[in-house]
Write an enzyme that holds these catalytic residues in place. Structure first.
Site, mmCIF file in Angstrom:
data_model
loop_
_atom_site.group_PDB
_atom_site.id
_atom_site.type_symbol
_atom_site.label_atom_id
_atom_site.label_comp_id
_atom_site.label_asym_id
_atom_site.label_seq_id
_atom_site.Cartn_x
_atom_site.Cartn_y
_atom_site.Cartn_z
ATOM 1 N N LYS A 78 12.648 20.947 39.177
ATOM 2 C CA LYS A 78 12.750 20.224 40.452
ATOM 3 C C LYS A 78 13.947 20.732 41.258
ATOM 4 O O LYS A 78 15.004 21.027 40.687
ATOM 5 C CB LYS A 78 12.886 18.721 40.170
ATOM 6 C CG LYS A 78 12.721 17.828 41.405
ATOM 7 C CD LYS A 78 12.807 16.343 41.021
ATOM 8 C CE LYS A 78 12.651 15.427 42.227
ATOM 9 N NZ LYS A 78 12.736 14.003 41.875
ATOM 10 N N SER A 153 9.271 11.170 44.080
ATOM 11 C CA SER A 153 9.696 12.400 44.707
ATOM 12 C C SER A 153 9.402 13.657 43.895
ATOM 13 O O SER A 153 9.352 14.735 44.471
ATOM 14 C CB SER A 153 11.202 12.345 44.970
ATOM 15 O OG SER A 153 11.925 12.268 43.752
ATOM 16 N N SER A 177 10.251 8.167 40.549
ATOM 17 C CA SER A 177 10.003 9.539 40.995
ATOM 18 C C SER A 177 9.432 10.487 39.952
ATOM 19 O O SER A 177 8.990 11.578 40.293
ATOM 20 C CB SER A 177 11.282 10.143 41.579
ATOM 21 O OG SER A 177 11.499 9.654 42.880
#
Lengths: 490, 497
Positions: A78, A153, A177
């Protein structure tokens, strides 16, 4: 061997038996990315050269018979993680072209296993969002339906894993997330106990809620990832010295007699019918496996969203203060004075959701409002945590839906931040309490506005540091069902 | 009606630790190349987190204990949010409502009066980076560079109650704080290195004739509070307090403005012009948006830990002076001077331990007299000079035993102090040993009597005071080496006095 359906465990066995090399796996990953990521946009930056070198190193290690569980495994990272030599924007323009100057323990521990980092995956800006639509570098598309969001996210990571572009990916979970995009993309996602994996070296959103974790295709793979990343580090003062169990030890053990709490507050009006049905069937499946289902109540859940959206913006407003373009990041050169410099650069650099959170947080922390907002929210947060503590006196785990809906259409909630905030309605309370929770695929549902069936996720919540238990339950469920084996068809 | 200055002090002192407060960079940055003692934490890079340096907490607690503060069981760090180029994270990790040290005091002597100054709190925070304001020599463009070596150095802020009433009290208080933190080795408090800084809060009480005030009572009315920030020397502190007192009285006489919520102002100090300069008016409660630092767990201070630190504190100067005065028969005021600096106090301990009161008295006399004069001239502490405790003891012994006179002692002192030579060796090499041999002195006395018949006659003819003239001649003849009391006594005897 089809790269798209490979798991870490499967690939690891092939690597050890010399049926495939890490170099080949890495090439397969980049080939898959090349073929599909134009439509999905799960990766923000690709690091072919570095990945190639990592694969070579992994192959050398494997050849020497020194390979570990993650050696040679292609992973996505990420964008909020710092990886030495990699770009790290946290999907924000204010860090445009920023290159990591160091890396933290989570990445260092993985690196010691010789995996392959393919590149950085998309996220909402500074991980603030539930759809990746807040990324300053474009939205990620859900591989199950390209018109829909992957959740967020960690939407880039979940989409990349779901589409088979990498074997697993790293995520962060502040209010859902990891779990919510896993639910929307049909992947396994574990939100760890607060402090289980050091946050040092990961660009934060809200310090008291941020957790580090992974998104994988199976529960077994999750155990392997967590094993490597878990444990305290002196550079993160919020990592307790809790014992690190063998996370694979309970896998395969039956769950007979396990007490599963089902809180009534997590089945609400307005949730997608197919989601409720799938989760209820999932709970029945657990019962079939010998678990004892107990109706419970978590009464303070209804305050979780307002509490979350006071604490998060407060911490965000402070955590974002260092992004002032003074020492790094792009900067405008024509500011007349220091104030103008701040206003111009922060005005240009942050997207609308960041500005919203910074403004809300700045307000909530202001004198005269602090007690009514921040302090009050912290008090209610304590009550929410006590809700869970109380519940875990009577049950071993709690099972709920992860998200009230399947993946929604891109743009559907753009004009209404409140609707977007409600996407995390079942996940934020877990972060407020600090406890761990695992998302496992538990079925499919066809939303009212769509023609395709989309993945549904079930959230298994446990007390602090019960990740091994959650993995046991998740694995038992996974073994009894076939949901995780269905693959998105693009 | 009369004016009563009301003064409070905030003293910032950099704590003595190996590493910075929240990372492992070295905290000694003086003279180092800019931005060489930095890491992701003190540079405020994305993703970096603070971790607590236990030594910083420990030094804070030690100062608190030395200042009679309560050390609470629970404490925590908070974020103080504001934007400034030298504040790399956009917030300073500090302490807001649960400081490590609370409610202490310090007794100070000023203008011959002893007074107790209450200390409100002392809290631990991190220092900021350093701004270097530069000007391009070619284009004339001004710009600012940031040096992060100082960023994250542990900083203790000691906040007094507004108990100070005069410049002298403020100065005595500040000097004593510095002495104590240096004494317990919690801070070097080197002002030239910027390790000790003062902010002063000054207002003028308007005391009505019928208003009765106790020592630390505040007058019912006072002028608006003015904070003068960043004073870097005692001189600046004293001048700024003086200046503000005068300025505010003048201002009050023109405006008659009294303090109310919201009219506090901040001024800076111009060291060259020696005036304070208006910087900003500020709201009563500064908008720093304090909130608990979520990256650091709360601090728990176990009682036995605090008590251990208390028991390990070295003796403070006040107690030390008292002890020295009592054990060695010194005047307390002399003892206070001898122990003003810890190193010097230890030095004197070495010289004095196990010695007789008389000898210690002799040592103290010289140390506070001619030696102090020499050290001051050379800007040295005794512990930094070439004088050793052994040599001082030797000097005192030589005088006490009558081997040398005070005059000779003065004569040999430069060699002892500047070259580090032993007093004995100097006396011997220069042949300055005092003559106490009765026979030898008698020979000289006889010679002097023979050479000065006129004076002898005067003495014996009813002018006994003239005997000193003869004594002087004897001393001259012996180049000062004859033992003066002996010469006097023998001469008087010879003269039949």
């Amino acid at each position: 061997m089809d790269f798209n359906v490979l798991t870490i465990k499967g690939a690891s066995a092939l690597l050890k038996n010399k049926q495939v090399s890490s170099r080949e796996l890495t090439q397969d990953a980049f080939a898959a990315i090349e073929k599909q990521d134009g439509q999905i946009h799960s990766f923000l930056t690709l690091e072919k050269d570095v990945a190639g070198k990592m694969a070579e190193a992994a192959d050398a290690r494997l050849a020497a018979g020194k390979g570990n569980a993650l050696t040679g495994i292609p992973l996505g990272v990420k964008d909020c993680y710092l990886v030495e030599g990699f770009k790290a924007f946290s999907a924000s323009k204010i860090l445009d072209n920023y290159e990591s100057q160091y890396e933290g323990p989570a990445i260092a521990r993985l690196r010691a296993e010789s995996p392959v980092f393919l590149g950085k995956t998309n996220t909402d800006e500074f991980t603030c969002g539930a759809s990746t639509e807040n990324s300053a570098y474009g939205t990620t598309h859900n591989p199950w339906d390209l018109d829909r969001v992957p959740g967020g996210s960690s939407g880039g990571s979940a989409a990349a894993v779901a589409a088979g572009l990498c074997l697993a990916a790293l995520g962060t979970d502040t209010g859902g997330s990891i779990r919510q995009p896993s639910s929307l993309c049909g992947t396994v996602g574990l939100k760890n106990t607060y402090g289980r994996i050091p946050r040092f070296g990961v660009i934060p959103m809200a310090s008291s809620l941020d957790t580090i974790g992974a998104i994988t295709k199976t529960v077994e793979d999750m155990a392997l990832m967590l094993q490597v990343m878990a444990g305290p580090d002196s550079r993160d003062a919020t990592t307790p010295n809790a014992p690190i169990p063998n996370y694979s030890a309970l896998l395969g053990k039956d769950i007979k007699g396990l007490k599963v709490g089902v809180p009534k507050e997590y089945f609400v009006e307005g949730m997608e019918a197919g989601v409720e049905q799938s989760v209820r069937e999932g709970i029945k499946e657990l019962e079939k496996l010998g678990a004892q289902i107990v109706d419970i109540s978590l009464p303070y859940t209804k305050y979780a969203i307002p509490v979350y959206y006071l604490i998060v913006p407060s911490e965000v407003s402070s955590n974002m203060a260092r992004f002032d373009a003074m020492r790094y990041g792009p900067r405008s050169k024509d500011a007349a004075d220091v104030l103008e410099f701040y206003l111009e650069n922060r005005g240009m650099g942050f997207g609308p959701e960041m500005k919203r959170r910074i403004m809300i947080g700045t307000h909530a922390l202001s004198s005269g409002y602090y007690d009514a907002y921040y302090i009050k929210a912290q008090k209610v947060r304590t009550l929410i945590r006590q809700d869970f503590e109380q519940a875990f006196k009577n049950v071993d785990v709690i099972v709920t839906p992860t998200s009230p809906t399947t993946a929604f259409k891109i743009g559907a909630k753009n004009d209404d931040p409140l609707q977007m905030y409600l996407a995390d309605i079942f996940t934020v309370s877990i972060n407020l309490a600090g406890v761990p929770a695992l998302n496992v695929p538990c079925g499919f549902s066809q939303p009212a506005d769509g023609e395709r069936e989309l993945p549904v996720g079930m959230q298994i919540i446990g007390p602090n540091f019960s990740e091994d238990r959650l993995l046991q339950v998740g694995h038992a469920f996974e073994q009894a069902t076939e949901w995780h084996q269905r693959k998105a068809q693009i | 009606m009369r004016y009563q200055p009301i003064i409070g002090l905030e003293i910032h002192t950099q704590l003595k630790t190996q590493s910075k407060m929240f990372c492992s960079c070295a905290s000694q940055y003086f003279g180092k190349e800019p931005n060489t003692q930095t890491c992701p934490v003190c540079l405020g890079l994305p993703g970096a987190l603070p971790s607590i340096n236990q030594m910083g907490v420990e030094q804070t607690v030690r100062v608190g204990l030395a200042l009679g503060c309560t050390i609470p069981e629970e404490s925590k760090f908070d974020r103080k949010n504001y934007f400034y180029p030298d504040l790399v994270k956009g917030y300073q990790i500090s302490q807001y409502d649960m400081p490590l040290c609370q409610h202490g005091y310090l007794d100070v002597d000023a203008l011959g009066k002893k007074k107790r100054i209450r200390i409100l709190r002392a809290h631990l925070e991190e220092d900021t980076a350093k701004s270097l304001h530069e000007k391009d020599p070619v284009t004339g463009e001004s710009y600012t560079l940031i040096d992060c070596n100082k960023s994250g150095v542990p900083l203790l802020e000691i906040v007094s109650e507004p108990d100070l009433r005069t410049m002298e009290e403020a100065s005595a208080y500040a000097r004593k704080i510095r002495q104590i933190v240096r004494y317990i080795d919690a801070s070097d408090a080197d002002m030239e290195k910027g390790q000790l800084r003062f902010d002063i809060n000054v207002s003028i009480g308007i005391v009505e004739d019928d208003e009765v005030l106790g020592e630390n009572d505040l007058p019912k009315q006072h002028t608006p509070i003015v904070e003068v920030k960043n004073l870097n020397s005692f001189r600046a502190l004293e001048k700024a307090v003086d200046f503000e007192i005068k300025r505010q009285i003048e201002e009050y006489e023109q405006t008659h403005e009294l303090y109310h919520a919201g009219n506090k102002t901040t001024r800076g100090w111009d060291d060259v012009k020696e005036v304070t300069v208006h910087q900003r008016s500020k709201e009563e409660a500064s908008e720093y948006r304090y909130f608990p630092e979520p990256d650091l767990p709360p601090l728990h201070l176990a009682r036995d830990y605090v008590e251990k630190l208390r028991s390990e504190l070295p003796m403070l100067p006040e107690a030390k002076a008292k002890q020295l005065a009592e054990c060695c028969g010194l005047k307390l005021s002399d003892a206070v001077l001898l122990v003003a600096e810890k190193e010097d106090a230890n030095w004197f301990d070495q010289a004095a331990t196990g010695q007789s009161q008389v000898l210690v008295g002799e040592m103290a006399k010289w140390l506070l007299g001619d030696i102090a004069f020499f050290l001051k001239e050379n800007n040295l502490g005794v512990s930094q000079s070439k004088l050793t405790p052994e040599h001082l003891r030797e000097l005192a012994s030589l005088i006490q035993s009558g081997e040398i006179s005070g005059k000779i002692a003065k004569e040999i002192l430069p060699d002892v102090l500047e070259k580090g030579l032993s007093p004995k060796s100097v006396v011997e090499s220069k042949g300055l040993k005092q003559v106490s041999d009765v026979g030898e002195i008698e020979k000289v006395i006889d010679a002097v009597i023979a050479e000065n018949a006129k004076i002898v006659a005067q003495v014996q003819g009813g002018k006994p005071e003239a005997v000193m003239f003869l004594v002087g001649h004897v001393m001259k003849k012996t180049r000062g080496q004859a033992n003066p009391p002996m010469v006097q006594e023998m001469m008087r005897k010879k003269m039949g006095l």
